[in-house]
Design an enzyme around this catalytic site. Structure first.
Site: not given
Length: 413
Positions: A290-292, A300
């Site tokens: 995950a990036d966010r 995201a």
């Protein structure tokens, strides 16, 4: 949502490990996966995305992999910004580390005001603000910048603090991020492996993963690939399928490279083969990074993750997101609030100078997509434990924000 293997496992893949162009320097604080053997020297070695020692920073240029294993010096915040923007270094944890370490490098070299602690604090804030403009979606750099600002503010107000004392404190704080990331990743791997094995009490596990979430995206070991490694270390991994991850091919260029290097049984598939693999190849869980992560659990991650979650739901396969709490952003209510970076169209229409599409075609090239929380059926795996998306918000609140606080709450998934 747990199935069983429908066919015997494929034979293991054990190619020769790729060798680096230069050896690991003495005193380097680098990351690494499971070690392999340098056949030229007989010495154990590991892949590293980042090589750091006081006064020196270099990164493995991931644009050149798998054909070249080349480390590039990073001698300034501007150079770090360029490397992050151009995706020479990528992966949310690694982006945060390289950005912060480049600032430590400048401070060690004497950059910034030398005689006033308040002016040095302002200098650090300005450099962090610049770094944050490189790529907007991954939250880890923003989180570390917030923590660093708070740390600097507190230290600057300490009685008798000098600019030099503050400078040294900042450098030491940043250097500590490397070991913390490695420790967090090993915890993520252990928690994720344990949770998966609760549903597969005997035999091996077959996984599917997307993009690159391993040593090359972190200080070492990895997040989703940390789970893969933990299962492999316990001799419970049958095979991991990795998607190619177009258009930058992080899966085929980086994940496949890592897995072969560490002699993990792996199979590369086209992005468009993922649903068929879930149906036909005995996949028992999907693990992604995950990036966010928003407050409601919407996540995201690299473009293509959403469609994997949809396919996993259809096939009754648990879908896991593996991310340190530094990737969680409780200030954002849901996925619709996450800024999504759009990359140049040429990254989709060309590859290494070769034109793959007719000139003039319209291109939409988002780097990330958002997976709704209700599709994350396995759970969100953090260094604290495995949480249902609805539980993560409370866990973060109990700690006073992402990654803060003295002791982790208990997970219940």
């Amino acid at each position: 949502m747990w199935g069983s293997l429908s066919r015997p496992p494929d034979p293991p893949i054990t190619p020769d490990s790729p060798q680096p162009e230069s050896g690991q320097g003495q005193g380097w604080r680098g990351g690494g996966g499971a070690g392999s053997t340098d056949t030229a020297s007989g010495a154990a070695m590991s892949l590293e995305a980042i090589r750091y020692r006081r006064g020196s920073l270099s990164i493995l240029n991931q644009l050149l992999l798998p054909e070249q294993l080349r480390y590039e010096p990073v001698d300034s915040v501007e150079r770090a910004w360029e490397a992050i923007r151009a995706m020479e270094v990528r992966g949310a944890p690694a982006i945060a580390l390289v950005g912060c370490l480049s600032l430590a490098l400048e401070l060690e070299a004497g950059a910034g005001p030398a005689g006033d602690a308040a002016e040095l604090e302002a200098f650090v804030d300005e450099r962090l603000r610049f770094l944050l403009t490189a790529r907007p979606t991954a939250v880890n750099l923003g989180r570390e910048a917030e923590r660093l600002r708070a740390f600097v503010r507190q230290r600057a107000q300490s009685p008798g603090i000098t600019a030099q004392g503050l400078r040294e404190s900042i450098i030491e704080h940043i250097e500590g991020l490397l070991e913390k990331d490695r420790e967090d990743n090993r915890s993520i791997g252990a928690h994720g492996a344990r949770h998966i094995l609760q549903h597969v009490p005997e035999g091996g596990v077959t996984l599917l993963t997307h993009c690159n979430t391993g040593t090359l995206a972190t200080a070492g070991y990895g997040t989703a690939l940390g789970i893969v490694r933990a299962l492999h270390e316990q001799s419970r991994l049958t095979r991991v399928f990795c998607t190619e991850t177009r258009p930058y091919n992080q899966g085929s260029r980086l994940t496949a490279f890592e897995l072969l290097h560490d002699r993990v049984p792996a199979t590369l598939i086209a992005d468009s083969a993922a649903a068929a693999a879930m149906r036909d190849r005995g996949i028992q869980a999907v693990v992604v990074g995950a990036d966010r992560v928003a407050a409601n659990g919407d996540t995201a991650n690299k473009i293509g993750t959403y469609q994997l979650a949809v396919a996993a739901r259809h096939h009754g396969i648990p879908f896991y997101v593996a991310a340190p709490t530094s990737s969680c952003d409780p200030a954002l209510p849901g996925g619709a609030d996450i800024p999504i970076e759009e990359r140049p169209g040429r990254e989709l229409t060309h590859f290494q100078g070769l034109c793959l599409a007719p000139p003039g075609i319209d291109v939409w090239n988002p780097a990330f997509d958002v997976t709704p929380h209700d599709l994350i059926t396995g759970g969100i795996v953090t260094e604290w434990g495995v949480f249902a998306p609805a539980e993560l918000r409370q866990a973060l609140a109990e700690r006073g924000g992402a990654g803060a606080g003295p002791s982790p709450p208990k997970s219940s998934v």
